[in-house]
Motif scaffolding. Structure first.
Motif, PDB file in Angstrom:
ATOM      1  N   ARG A 286       3.489   3.820  -1.982  1.00  0.00           N
ATOM      2  CA  ARG A 286       4.039   4.261  -3.275  1.00  0.00           C
ATOM      3  C   ARG A 286       5.110   5.316  -2.992  1.00  0.00           C
ATOM      4  O   ARG A 286       4.900   6.230  -2.194  1.00  0.00           O
TER       5      ARG A 286
ATOM      6  N   LEU B 291       0.809  -1.220   0.000  1.00  0.00           N
ATOM      7  CA  LEU B 291       0.000   0.000   0.000  1.00  0.00           C
ATOM      8  C   LEU B 291       0.842   1.270   0.000  1.00  0.00           C
ATOM      9  O   LEU B 291       0.322   2.364   0.169  1.00  0.00           O
TER      10      LEU B 291
ATOM     11  N   PHE C  78      -1.624   4.166   0.931  1.00  0.00           N
ATOM     12  CA  PHE C  78      -3.029   4.026   0.570  1.00  0.00           C
ATOM     13  C   PHE C  78      -3.751   3.173   1.607  1.00  0.00           C
ATOM     14  O   PHE C  78      -3.130   2.353   2.286  1.00  0.00           O
TER      15      PHE C  78
ATOM     16  N   GLN D 284      -7.059   0.392   2.453  1.00  0.00           N
ATOM     17  CA  GLN D 284      -7.455  -0.877   1.843  1.00  0.00           C
ATOM     18  C   GLN D 284      -8.347  -0.694   0.609  1.00  0.00           C
ATOM     19  O   GLN D 284      -8.510  -1.616  -0.189  1.00  0.00           O
ATOM     20  N   LYS D 285      -8.918   0.506   0.453  1.00  0.00           N
ATOM     21  CA  LYS D 285      -9.765   0.786  -0.707  1.00  0.00           C
ATOM     22  C   LYS D 285      -9.004   1.542  -1.793  1.00  0.00           C
ATOM     23  O   LYS D 285      -9.599   2.111  -2.693  1.00  0.00           O
ATOM     24  N   ALA D 286      -7.669   1.566  -1.665  1.00  0.00           N
ATOM     25  CA  ALA D 286      -6.771   2.213  -2.630  1.00  0.00           C
ATOM     26  C   ALA D 286      -6.943   3.729  -2.692  1.00  0.00           C
ATOM     27  O   ALA D 286      -6.632   4.357  -3.695  1.00  0.00           O
ATOM     28  N   LYS D 287      -7.411   4.327  -1.598  1.00  0.00           N
ATOM     29  CA  LYS D 287      -7.510   5.782  -1.508  1.00  0.00           C
ATOM     30  C   LYS D 287      -6.313   6.301  -0.719  1.00  0.00           C
ATOM     31  O   LYS D 287      -5.880   5.666   0.250  1.00  0.00           O
TER      32      LYS D 287
END
Length: 151
Positions: free
Chosen positions: A59, A57, A78, A80-83
């Motif tokens: 970057r 998660l 990020f 768990q919902k890639a936000k």
């Protein structure tokens, strides 16, 4: 490299073609070891090894656009919902953390809208919880909890 006020790290440092490089465990490649990269790698290791943020998660040096200008965020974690969950702006240890640094991170966060923001030069680290409008923030006593361990 400068001794930082962050936990020490177990890292692979090599010399390639006369340049000292550090292996980035997120990008999975050697990166030229600058003072800012030294801080960035310490923070990545802290996030993973002490704060238990999932490596998948995180970057590093990700691109973003603000008013049509290409920018790069140092570290984004990020949820768990890639936000975007946490934005970290890294500076070299000899760079003073001031309103300009906070402003730079805040501008990046206008694109990302992460609820948490941090700035660090490895000697000092400041974390903030962002207000719902992205403008108001309150300083925290440390990093936010990993989304993985939240209930």
């Amino acid at each position: 490299m400068t001794k930082l006020n962050l936990p020490s790290i177990d890292c692979k440092i090599t010399e390639i073609e006369g340049k000292i490089q550090i292996f980035d465990i997120i990008r999975k490649k050697n990166i030229v070891l600058t003072p800012e990269e030294w801080v960035r790698q310490h923070l990545v290791h802290l996030l993973i090894n002490q704060l238990y943020f999932p490596r998948s998660l995180i970057r590093v040096e990700g691109g973003l656009s603000y008013h049509g200008m290409a920018k790069r965020s140092d570290i984004v974690v990020f949820d768990q919902k890639a936000k975007p969950y946490l934005l970290i702006e890294c500076k070299a240890p000899d760079v003073k953390l001031d309103k300009k640094t906070i402003s730079q991170a805040s501008i990046y966060n206008k694109t990302l809208n992460a609820p948490f923001l941090a700035i660090s030069n490895g000697l000092k680290t400041y974390c903030f919880e962002m207000g719902s409008n992205g403008e108001n923030s309150s300083q925290m006593n440390g990093f936010p909890e990993s989304p993985r361990v939240k209930k």
